[in-house]
Design a protein around this motif. Structure first.
Motif, PDB file in Angstrom:
ATOM      1  N   VAL A  34      81.735  -0.398 121.540  1.00  0.00           N
ATOM      2  CA  VAL A  34      80.480   0.166 121.036  1.00  0.00           C
ATOM      3  C   VAL A  34      79.561  -0.941 120.539  1.00  0.00           C
ATOM      4  CG1 VAL A  34      79.472   1.564 119.186  1.00  0.00           C
ATOM      5  CG2 VAL A  34      81.417   2.437 120.505  1.00  0.00           C
ATOM      6  N   MET A  35      80.126  -1.930 119.819  1.00  0.00           N
ATOM      7  CA  MET A  35      79.317  -3.047 119.343  1.00  0.00           C
ATOM      8  C   MET A  35      78.710  -3.817 120.510  1.00  0.00           C
ATOM      9  SD  MET A  35      79.102  -3.063 116.075  1.00  0.00           S
ATOM     10  CE  MET A  35      78.412  -4.694 115.895  1.00  0.00           C
ATOM     11  N   LEU A  36      79.491  -4.063 121.544  1.00  0.00           N
ATOM     12  CA  LEU A  36      78.979  -4.763 122.725  1.00  0.00           C
ATOM     13  C   LEU A  36      77.856  -3.974 123.378  1.00  0.00           C
ATOM     14  CD1 LEU A  36      82.313  -6.031 124.354  1.00  0.00           C
ATOM     15  CD2 LEU A  36      80.528  -7.446 123.341  1.00  0.00           C
ATOM     16  N   LEU A  37      78.039  -2.661 123.484  1.00  0.00           N
ATOM     17  CA  LEU A  37      77.022  -1.807 124.107  1.00  0.00           C
ATOM     18  C   LEU A  37      75.744  -1.786 123.286  1.00  0.00           C
ATOM     19  CD1 LEU A  37      76.201   0.311 126.244  1.00  0.00           C
ATOM     20  CD2 LEU A  37      77.227   2.054 124.768  1.00  0.00           C
ATOM     21  N   VAL A  38      75.869  -1.644 121.967  1.00  0.00           N
ATOM     22  CA  VAL A  38      74.697  -1.572 121.099  1.00  0.00           C
ATOM     23  C   VAL A  38      73.901  -2.874 121.151  1.00  0.00           C
ATOM     24  CG1 VAL A  38      73.955  -1.432 118.689  1.00  0.00           C
ATOM     25  CG2 VAL A  38      75.674   0.161 119.552  1.00  0.00           C
ATOM     26  N   ILE A  39      74.592  -4.007 121.043  1.00  0.00           N
ATOM     27  CA  ILE A  39      73.897  -5.299 121.033  1.00  0.00           C
ATOM     28  C   ILE A  39      73.243  -5.580 122.383  1.00  0.00           C
ATOM     29  CG2 ILE A  39      74.220  -7.791 120.792  1.00  0.00           C
ATOM     30  CD1 ILE A  39      76.487  -7.167 118.830  1.00  0.00           C
ATOM     31  N   ARG A  40      73.906  -5.204 123.455  1.00  0.00           N
ATOM     32  CA  ARG A  40      73.343  -5.447 124.785  1.00  0.00           C
ATOM     33  C   ARG A  40      72.165  -4.513 125.066  1.00  0.00           C
ATOM     34  NH1 ARG A  40      74.818  -7.887 129.504  1.00  0.00           N
ATOM     35  NH2 ARG A  40      74.075  -6.941 131.427  1.00  0.00           N
ATOM     36  N   PHE A  99      76.056 -14.157 118.667  1.00  0.00           N
ATOM     37  CA  PHE A  99      77.370 -14.576 118.186  1.00  0.00           C
ATOM     38  C   PHE A  99      78.250 -13.367 117.870  1.00  0.00           C
ATOM     39  CE2 PHE A  99      74.832 -18.366 116.605  1.00  0.00           C
ATOM     40  CZ  PHE A  99      75.206 -19.175 117.666  1.00  0.00           C
ATOM     41  N   LEU A 100      77.658 -12.317 117.334  1.00  0.00           N
ATOM     42  CA  LEU A 100      78.429 -11.111 117.033  1.00  0.00           C
ATOM     43  C   LEU A 100      78.973 -10.478 118.309  1.00  0.00           C
ATOM     44  CD1 LEU A 100      79.480  -8.982 115.113  1.00  0.00           C
ATOM     45  CD2 LEU A 100      77.219  -7.908 115.126  1.00  0.00           C
ATOM     46  N   ARG A 101      78.201 -10.544 119.386  1.00  0.00           N
ATOM     47  CA  ARG A 101      78.688 -10.019 120.665  1.00  0.00           C
ATOM     48  C   ARG A 101      79.888 -10.814 121.148  1.00  0.00           C
ATOM     49  NH1 ARG A 101      74.526  -9.727 125.600  1.00  0.00           N
ATOM     50  NH2 ARG A 101      74.888 -11.967 125.572  1.00  0.00           N
ATOM     51  N   GLN A 102      79.852 -12.124 120.971  1.00  0.00           N
ATOM     52  CA  GLN A 102      81.004 -12.954 121.335  1.00  0.00           C
ATOM     53  C   GLN A 102      82.216 -12.622 120.465  1.00  0.00           C
ATOM     54  OE1 GLN A 102      80.804 -14.984 123.998  1.00  0.00           O
ATOM     55  NE2 GLN A 102      78.677 -14.328 124.213  1.00  0.00           N
ATOM     56  N   LEU A 103      81.960 -12.357 119.174  1.00  0.00           N
ATOM     57  CA  LEU A 103      83.051 -11.997 118.266  1.00  0.00           C
ATOM     58  C   LEU A 103      83.684 -10.679 118.675  1.00  0.00           C
ATOM     59  CD1 LEU A 103      84.548 -12.734 115.605  1.00  0.00           C
ATOM     60  CD2 LEU A 103      82.857 -11.331 114.409  1.00  0.00           C
ATOM     61  N   SER A 104      82.857  -9.706 119.059  1.00  0.00           N
ATOM     62  CA  SER A 104      83.387  -8.416 119.500  1.00  0.00           C
ATOM     63  C   SER A 104      84.214  -8.565 120.771  1.00  0.00           C
ATOM     64  CB  SER A 104      82.233  -7.431 119.735  1.00  0.00           C
ATOM     65  OG  SER A 104      81.550  -7.155 118.536  1.00  0.00           O
ATOM     66  N   PHE A 105      83.756  -9.424 121.684  1.00  0.00           N
ATOM     67  CA  PHE A 105      84.534  -9.667 122.905  1.00  0.00           C
ATOM     68  C   PHE A 105      85.879 -10.309 122.569  1.00  0.00           C
ATOM     69  CE2 PHE A 105      85.617 -12.515 126.502  1.00  0.00           C
ATOM     70  CZ  PHE A 105      85.832 -11.538 127.468  1.00  0.00           C
ATOM     71  N   LEU A 106      85.876 -11.250 121.641  1.00  0.00           N
ATOM     72  CA  LEU A 106      87.132 -11.865 121.214  1.00  0.00           C
ATOM     73  C   LEU A 106      88.057 -10.847 120.573  1.00  0.00           C
ATOM     74  CD1 LEU A 106      86.218 -15.334 119.653  1.00  0.00           C
ATOM     75  CD2 LEU A 106      87.956 -14.897 121.386  1.00  0.00           C
ATOM     76  N   ASP A 107      87.480  -9.937 119.777  1.00  0.00           N
ATOM     77  CA  ASP A 107      88.288  -8.920 119.112  1.00  0.00           C
ATOM     78  C   ASP A 107      88.834  -7.888 120.091  1.00  0.00           C
ATOM     79  OD1 ASP A 107      87.833 -10.195 116.769  1.00  0.00           O
ATOM     80  OD2 ASP A 107      86.325  -8.813 116.017  1.00  0.00           O
ATOM     81  N   LEU A 108      88.296  -7.858 121.298  1.00  0.00           N
ATOM     82  CA  LEU A 108      88.907  -7.081 122.376  1.00  0.00           C
ATOM     83  C   LEU A 108      90.063  -7.841 123.002  1.00  0.00           C
ATOM     84  CD1 LEU A 108      85.843  -5.624 124.343  1.00  0.00           C
ATOM     85  CD2 LEU A 108      87.527  -4.313 123.082  1.00  0.00           C
ATOM     86  N   CYS A 109      89.873  -9.132 123.199  1.00  0.00           N
ATOM     87  CA  CYS A 109      90.865  -9.945 123.915  1.00  0.00           C
ATOM     88  C   CYS A 109      92.110 -10.216 123.080  1.00  0.00           C
ATOM     89  CB  CYS A 109      90.241 -11.274 124.343  1.00  0.00           C
ATOM     90  SG  CYS A 109      88.877 -11.131 125.518  1.00  0.00           S
ATOM     91  N   HIS A 110      91.892 -10.556 121.799  1.00  0.00           N
ATOM     92  CA  HIS A 110      93.018 -11.026 120.986  1.00  0.00           C
ATOM     93  C   HIS A 110      94.137  -9.992 120.846  1.00  0.00           C
ATOM     94  CE1 HIS A 110      94.745 -13.959 118.214  1.00  0.00           C
ATOM     95  NE2 HIS A 110      95.073 -12.934 117.440  1.00  0.00           N
ATOM     96  N   ASN A 121      86.571  -5.237 111.954  1.00  0.00           N
ATOM     97  CA  ASN A 121      85.334  -5.993 112.153  1.00  0.00           C
ATOM     98  C   ASN A 121      84.158  -5.142 112.622  1.00  0.00           C
ATOM     99  OD1 ASN A 121      86.573  -8.305 111.283  1.00  0.00           O
ATOM    100  ND2 ASN A 121      86.864  -9.183 113.310  1.00  0.00           N
ATOM    101  N   PRO A 122      84.322  -4.267 113.633  1.00  0.00           N
ATOM    102  CA  PRO A 122      83.183  -3.418 114.017  1.00  0.00           C
ATOM    103  C   PRO A 122      82.724  -2.505 112.887  1.00  0.00           C
ATOM    104  CG  PRO A 122      84.870  -3.380 115.716  1.00  0.00           C
ATOM    105  CD  PRO A 122      85.473  -4.046 114.525  1.00  0.00           C
ATOM    106  N   LEU A 123      83.682  -1.998 112.080  1.00  0.00           N
ATOM    107  CA  LEU A 123      83.303  -1.156 110.947  1.00  0.00           C
ATOM    108  C   LEU A 123      82.509  -1.949 109.921  1.00  0.00           C
ATOM    109  CD1 LEU A 123      86.631   0.841 110.421  1.00  0.00           C
ATOM    110  CD2 LEU A 123      84.528   1.637 111.496  1.00  0.00           C
ATOM    111  N   VAL A 124      82.932  -3.197 109.690  1.00  0.00           N
ATOM    112  CA  VAL A 124      82.235  -4.040 108.718  1.00  0.00           C
ATOM    113  C   VAL A 124      80.790  -4.267 109.145  1.00  0.00           C
ATOM    114  CG1 VAL A 124      82.112  -6.388 107.796  1.00  0.00           C
ATOM    115  CG2 VAL A 124      84.304  -5.185 107.852  1.00  0.00           C
ATOM    116  N   TYR A 125      80.607  -4.622 110.415  1.00  0.00           N
ATOM    117  CA  TYR A 125      79.256  -4.937 110.882  1.00  0.00           C
ATOM    118  C   TYR A 125      78.397  -3.685 111.077  1.00  0.00           C
ATOM    119  CZ  TYR A 125      79.749  -9.947 111.446  1.00  0.00           C
ATOM    120  OH  TYR A 125      79.889 -11.281 111.203  1.00  0.00           O
ATOM    121  N   SER A 126      79.016  -2.563 111.303  1.00  0.00           N
ATOM    122  CA  SER A 126      78.219  -1.335 111.474  1.00  0.00           C
ATOM    123  C   SER A 126      77.885  -0.693 110.141  1.00  0.00           C
ATOM    124  CB  SER A 126      78.971  -0.334 112.351  1.00  0.00           C
ATOM    125  OG  SER A 126      80.208   0.037 111.759  1.00  0.00           O
ATOM    126  N   LEU A 127      78.778  -0.810 109.151  1.00  0.00           N
ATOM    127  CA  LEU A 127      78.551  -0.167 107.860  1.00  0.00           C
ATOM    128  C   LEU A 127      77.703  -1.017 106.913  1.00  0.00           C
ATOM    129  CD1 LEU A 127      82.088   1.376 107.160  1.00  0.00           C
ATOM    130  CD2 LEU A 127      80.032   2.535 107.990  1.00  0.00           C
TER     131      LEU A 127
END
Length: 308
Positions: free
Chosen positions: A42-48, A60-71, A281-287
């Protein structure tokens, strides 16, 4: 001639030996993993999608969200499989590959958090020159540098670990493969491996942590120099989401790797950042981020209007 058997697989120690508890843990971690995927997607979609978020901070947040998918994707699917399986085994090659990607994605995230701290420092200390300083070329270069540094470092550590021989003790005291847990199982001399891993940890963990602390010291000094109280609080509010993410990432890292390991279920559930922290992380950045919440409302309103 070396007098020990060749080990082809390791046994991952699960959170519990009770089958019913394992089923409950499977359901718990499956829900956490699905929420992590959904939140970061959702974060990736919203930012894009939202043009108002096309700026360095959200790049940078989009890169962080992608990393949080991969890790978590590196470790959680295998952990879920083992929770329902009787063997709990993983091939040595697969274990080394998993350790490589855990190291690489974790190191990249540490570097990226340091880059984001520098971005916030520039935004607060030089708001009029922010667009010039944080150019697209610099942002892309810092992201690629974070990925490249972490992957090269992980590759060096793994290539050195590939040549190790492992003894008959095949049990790993974790639900995932990490280099620090593989070395005690080796019959080879691992002093060089430990030294290299220590240097890498100092570089990625403590090095980036010092950079983040230094950036926030400069940020606080800049905010204190602002005469307006509302202006200072508004400036610091732009850092709150990133600061919360930093505390979650490094706090869980300190608790997981610096405190003595008890092996308890609660320790595994709440201290392993690869499973729980990345879901937050997505909750932190969205809230905590007004711009992200506004963008989500705009996108939701757009979709609702398209169906009415």
């Amino acid at each position: 001639m070396r007098n020990h058997s060749i080990v082809s697989e390791f046994i991952l120690l699960m959170l519990s030996a009770d089958p019913q508890t394992q089923i409950l843990l499977f359901m718990l971690f499956l829900v956490i993993y699905v929420l992590t995927l959904m939140g970061n997607l959702v974060m990736l979609l919203v930012i894009r999608t939202d043009s108002h978020l096309h700026m360095p901070m959200y790049f940078f947040l989009r890169q962080l969200s992608f990393l949080d998918l991969c890790h978590p994707t590196v470790t959680v699917p295998k952990m879920l499989e083992n929770l329902l399986s009787e063997s709990k085994a993983i091939f040595v090659e697969s274990c080394l590959a998993q350790a490589f990607f855990v190291f690489a994605t974790g190191g990249t995230e540490a570097c990226l958090l340091a880059v984001m701290a520098y971005d916030r420092y520039v935004a607060i200390s030089s708001p009029l020159l922010y667009g010039q300083v944080m150019s697209n070329q610099l942002c892309v270069g810092m992201v690629w540098g974070s990925w490249g540094l972490a992957f090269v470092d992980a590759l060096i550590n793994i290539l050195l670990a590939v040549n190790l021989d492992y003894c008959e003790d095949q049990t790993l005291p974790h639900f995932s493969c990490e280099l620090s847990s593989l070395f005690p199982l080796s019959c080879s001399d691992t002093s060089t491996n430990f030294t290299l891993l220590l240097c890498s940890s100092v570089l990625h963990f403590f090095g980036t942590f010092v950079m983040i602390v230094f950036s926030y010291v400069r940020i606080v000094s800049t905010i204190l120099s602002i005469s307006s109280t509302s202006g200072g609080s508004k400036a610091f509010s732009t850092c709150s989401s990133h600061l919360t993410t930093v505390i979650l990432f490094y706090g869980s890292g300190f608790l997981s790797y610096l405190l003595p390991t008890s092996g308890s279920c609660l320790e595994m559930v709440f201290l392993k950042y690869s499973v729980v922290t990345l879901m937050l992380n997505p909750l932190v950045y969205s809230l905590q981020n007004k711009e992200v919440k506004t963008a989500m409302r705009r996108i939701l309103r757009r979709y609702v209007n398209s169906f009415t």
